[in-house]
Scaffold this active site. Sequence first.
Site, short mmCIF file in Angstrom:
data_model
loop_
_atom_site.label_atom_id
_atom_site.label_comp_id
_atom_site.label_asym_id
_atom_site.label_seq_id
_atom_site.Cartn_x
_atom_site.Cartn_y
_atom_site.Cartn_z
CG HIS A 1 -3.36 -3.17 4.25
ND1 HIS A 1 -2.11 -2.77 4.69
CD2 HIS A 1 -3.90 -2.08 3.65
CE1 HIS A 1 -1.93 -1.50 4.37
NE2 HIS A 1 -2.99 -1.06 3.74
NE ARG B 1 -8.93 7.34 2.31
CZ ARG B 1 -7.64 7.02 2.45
NH1 ARG B 1 -7.29 5.78 2.76
NH2 ARG B 1 -6.70 7.92 2.32
CB CYS C 1 -1.00 -0.05 1.15
SG CYS C 1 -2.40 1.06 0.83
N1 GLN Z 1 -1.68 6.93 2.31
C1 GLN Z 1 -1.91 6.07 1.17
C2 GLN Z 1 -3.30 6.22 0.57
O1 GLN Z 1 -4.23 6.58 1.26
C3 GLN Z 1 -1.65 4.64 1.57
C4 GLN Z 1 -2.60 4.13 2.63
C5 GLN Z 1 -2.23 2.77 3.19
O2 GLN Z 1 -1.07 2.41 3.28
N2 GLN Z 1 -3.21 2.00 3.58
O3 GLN Z 1 -3.46 5.98 -0.61
#
Ligand code: GLN
Length: 242
Positions: free
Chosen positions: A195, A128, A94
Amino acid sequence: MSESVIRIASIYPTLLGTYGDGGNVLALKHRAGLHGLVTDVVDVSPGEPLPRDCDLYVLGGGEDTAQVAAADSLRADGGLTQAVDRGAAVLAICAGYQLIGQEFPDATGAPSAGVGILDIRTDRLPKRAVGELLTRPDPQAPAGLTDLLTGYENHAGATHLGPDARPLAQVEFGVGNGDVSEGAISGHVMGTYLHGPCLARNPQIADVLLGWVVGELLPHIAEREVEELRAERLEFVRRSGR
Ligand code: GLN
């Protein structure tokens, strides 16, 4: 099997340790043990020099601001690029995935420089992505990746692969890179939005990484608890409207 020790660097777990990604290092140790391989794990803090002699470098996910700090520190150090140039393996999750590419958005959405060891660029998704992510290994994925890949995602990044990267997988459920592909691979560098932690849910990925280090395809070893976890997560995705 080789008697030598596989050295694993856990990169900045204090900055890139959200969502239990530290479990990937534990899963690597565990899978290595099943294959009769010995591991040694080094935790690296920001500002500390990256060990130059590790076989496998692992990065987790993190918040936008921590991600920029991690990328800046890694670029200043230079060791990750050297490690990749000598053939070391990298797993990046990520935020870690985004920051090993060419650029990624900072907390304001402005482009921030990545480490540049993977030919990807990340900008913003329209919305998101949060939830379970289920993917099928890409036809070009490394040998040994045959099972569906399961995890969860929480990111705002849309990731675009350049000509020197190929996808890890194709999305069955969820968002991934944002264009139906998921993750990216180039040489022995692998990035993914999974994840979970990713390697606890997908031991085949752990075996591919370890296989890259030892230079051979590791045999499939199934474990009941892992199969049960995978079955439960796959069933959850099916129930939630696949
Ligand atoms: N900050 C990054 C995003 O929001 C990665 C987030 C994460 O590692 N879960 O895209």
